[in-house]
Design a protein around this motif. Structure first.
Motif, mmCIF file in Angstrom:
data_model
loop_
_atom_site.group_PDB
_atom_site.id
_atom_site.type_symbol
_atom_site.label_atom_id
_atom_site.label_comp_id
_atom_site.label_asym_id
_atom_site.label_seq_id
_atom_site.Cartn_x
_atom_site.Cartn_y
_atom_site.Cartn_z
ATOM 1 N N ALA A 65 -3.860 10.959 -0.859
ATOM 2 C CA ALA A 65 -4.530 9.664 -1.043
ATOM 3 C C ALA A 65 -5.966 9.705 -0.555
ATOM 4 N N ALA A 66 -6.498 10.893 -0.350
ATOM 5 C CA ALA A 66 -7.858 11.027 0.158
ATOM 6 C C ALA A 66 -8.851 10.283 -0.725
ATOM 7 N N GLY A 67 -9.755 9.565 -0.101
ATOM 8 C CA GLY A 67 -10.784 8.840 -0.820
ATOM 9 C C GLY A 67 -10.450 7.392 -1.074
ATOM 10 N N LEU A 68 -9.198 7.015 -0.902
ATOM 11 C CA LEU A 68 -8.819 5.625 -1.147
ATOM 12 C C LEU A 68 -9.499 4.679 -0.175
ATOM 13 N N ALA A 69 -9.439 5.011 1.111
ATOM 14 C CA ALA A 69 -9.992 4.117 2.127
ATOM 15 C C ALA A 69 -11.510 4.087 2.113
ATOM 16 N N THR A 70 -12.141 5.151 1.649
ATOM 17 C CA THR A 70 -13.601 5.236 1.693
ATOM 18 C C THR A 70 -14.265 4.839 0.376
ATOM 19 N N ASP A 71 -13.481 4.629 -0.669
ATOM 20 C CA ASP A 71 -14.052 4.208 -1.946
ATOM 21 C C ASP A 71 -14.672 2.819 -1.776
ATOM 22 N N PRO A 72 -15.919 2.637 -2.146
ATOM 23 C CA PRO A 72 -16.575 1.330 -1.931
ATOM 24 C C PRO A 72 -15.940 0.191 -2.709
ATOM 25 N N ARG A 73 -15.119 0.495 -3.695
ATOM 26 C CA ARG A 73 -14.451 -0.558 -4.454
ATOM 27 C C ARG A 73 -13.221 -1.103 -3.736
ATOM 28 N N THR A 74 -12.746 -0.376 -2.726
ATOM 29 C CA THR A 74 -11.497 -0.730 -2.052
ATOM 30 C C THR A 74 -11.731 -1.710 -0.918
ATOM 31 N N ARG A 75 -10.875 -2.713 -0.871
ATOM 32 C CA ARG A 75 -10.868 -3.645 0.256
ATOM 33 C C ARG A 75 -9.423 -3.848 0.700
ATOM 34 N N PHE A 76 -9.130 -3.506 1.947
ATOM 35 C CA PHE A 76 -7.798 -3.719 2.498
ATOM 36 C C PHE A 76 -7.710 -5.133 3.061
ATOM 37 N N VAL A 77 -6.640 -5.830 2.710
ATOM 38 C CA VAL A 77 -6.391 -7.171 3.226
ATOM 39 C C VAL A 77 -5.038 -7.145 3.928
ATOM 40 N N LEU B 217 0.818 -1.217 0.000
ATOM 41 C CA LEU B 217 0.000 0.000 0.000
ATOM 42 C C LEU B 217 0.847 1.259 0.000
ATOM 43 N N GLY B 218 1.827 1.332 0.906
ATOM 44 C CA GLY B 218 2.708 2.495 0.966
ATOM 45 C C GLY B 218 1.962 3.800 1.103
ATOM 46 N N LEU B 219 2.341 4.786 0.308
ATOM 47 C CA LEU B 219 1.698 6.096 0.343
ATOM 48 C C LEU B 219 0.401 6.135 -0.454
ATOM 49 N N GLY B 220 0.083 5.050 -1.140
ATOM 50 C CA GLY B 220 -1.230 4.944 -1.780
ATOM 51 C C GLY B 220 -1.303 5.400 -3.218
ATOM 52 N N TYR B 221 -0.203 5.799 -3.818
ATOM 53 C CA TYR B 221 -0.273 6.343 -5.169
ATOM 54 C C TYR B 221 -0.732 5.303 -6.196
ATOM 55 N N THR B 222 -0.203 4.092 -6.108
ATOM 56 C CA THR B 222 -0.590 3.076 -7.086
ATOM 57 C C THR B 222 -2.064 2.723 -6.953
ATOM 58 N N ALA B 223 -2.509 2.498 -5.717
ATOM 59 C CA ALA B 223 -3.914 2.148 -5.497
ATOM 60 C C ALA B 223 -4.837 3.292 -5.913
ATOM 61 N N ARG B 224 -4.475 4.517 -5.565
ATOM 62 C CA ARG B 224 -5.324 5.667 -5.892
ATOM 63 C C ARG B 224 -5.423 5.850 -7.407
ATOM 64 N N HIS C 21 -3.996 5.308 6.172
ATOM 65 C CA HIS C 21 -4.993 5.717 5.180
ATOM 66 C C HIS C 21 -6.376 5.830 5.799
ATOM 67 N N ARG C 22 -6.709 4.950 6.699
ATOM 68 C CA ARG C 22 -8.004 5.048 7.364
ATOM 69 C C ARG C 22 -8.099 6.308 8.218
ATOM 70 N N ARG C 23 -6.966 6.790 8.714
ATOM 71 C CA ARG C 23 -6.936 8.006 9.535
ATOM 72 C C ARG C 23 -6.723 9.266 8.704
ATOM 73 N N ASP C 24 -6.642 9.129 7.393
ATOM 74 C CA ASP C 24 -6.459 10.263 6.481
ATOM 75 C C ASP C 24 -5.199 11.064 6.792
ATOM 76 N N LEU C 25 -4.103 10.372 7.083
ATOM 77 C CA LEU C 25 -2.832 11.043 7.341
ATOM 78 C C LEU C 25 -2.156 11.504 6.052
ATOM 79 N N LEU C 26 -2.632 11.002 4.917
ATOM 80 C CA LEU C 26 -2.002 11.292 3.631
ATOM 81 C C LEU C 26 -3.007 12.014 2.740
ATOM 82 N N PRO C 27 -2.958 13.346 2.696
ATOM 83 C CA PRO C 27 -4.002 14.100 1.985
ATOM 84 C C PRO C 27 -4.095 13.774 0.504
#
Length: 236
Positions: free
Chosen positions: A113-125, A74-81, A105-111
């Motif tokens: 990457a906003a929206g990654l954790a809340t996008d309904p298509r996303t599932r963290f494993v 996941l890292g900083l979220g750029y690839t997933a976003r 990401h769930r705590r929105d520490l990375l502005p």
């Protein structure tokens, strides 16, 4: 403007001490977010070009709609976003071994990457990507489930791994297990900090009918020069 330097998160993990830091870079006139493992820099928001291109290059060869995608690391979220910016993506499974990174990401520490954790298509494993490939795959609810693309950014390169247990993945046997988790004509894309590796490219061609090593160049403001990463794209 906040403090010029702040450690946002820190944790001891099986592979070392991982930390998320934010610092104000006067040359860039912006905040820079960095991830360190012990004393080694893993990634920086100052130059995310290759992480973004990993998603773009990995998804470009695919045709059709309703794509199911895995991001390893996941890292900083750029690839997933970036993957989520492709309207064809139906579901995104993000496999990350360290719970704290998911929590960033769930705590929105990375502005950015906003929206990654809340996008309904996303599932963290929370799982070891490499153990998942060697086991039942990326979806506990559907063992052996196949995906249209797997985008991997965990190790520095196939030769420079973060943990010895990762090394078997980059062999013919490991890649064949990964290929079994792809749909026909599915794509495996891999980020590497090293230049194209002819030996690894030969390994890829033993498993995948087609593979290309893309050199991604970008300015590195920390070193004041141009840098380059490699993105391997192999098609099942």
């Amino acid at each position: 403007m906040g403090a010029r330097f702040e450690e946002l998160a820190w944790r001891e993990t099986p592979i070392g001490e991982i930390s998320l830091r934010r610092r104000r870079d006067p040359a860039l006139d912006s905040d820079v977010y960095e991830v360190k493992l012990d004393d080694e820099y893993l990634m920086s928001s100052a130059f995310p070009v290759a992480e973004i291109e990993l998603a773009r290059l990995g998804l470009t060869p695919l045709t059709g709609e309703a794509l199911d995608v895995v991001v390893g690391g996941l890292g900083l979220g750029y690839t997933a976003r970036t993957a989520l910016e492709d309207p064809r993506v139906r579901s995104l499974v993000v496999v990350e071994a360290i719970e704290d990174v998911i929590d960033w990401h769930r705590r929105d520490l990375l502005p950015f990457a906003a929206g990654l954790a809340t996008d309904p298509r996303t599932r963290f494993v929370r799982a070891d990507f490499f153990a998942a490939v060697a086991g039942d795959g990326f979806d506990d609810d559907e063992p052996g489930r196949r995906f249209h693309a797997v985008l991997l950014d965990v190790d520095h390169s196939p030769r420079q791994v973060l943990h010895p247990s990762h090394a078997p993945f980059y062999t013919v046997g490991g890649l064949r297990r990964l290929a079994a988790l792809l749909h026909p004509e599915g794509v495996f894309a891999l980020w590497s900090n090293d230049p194209p590796d002819p030996a690894f490219q030969r390994t890829l061609t033993e498993v995948f009918p087609t593979s290309v090593a893309h050199v991604v160049r970008f300015p590195n403001p920390l070193q004041g020069r141009e840098a380059a990463n490699t993105v391997y794209v192999a098609r099942h």
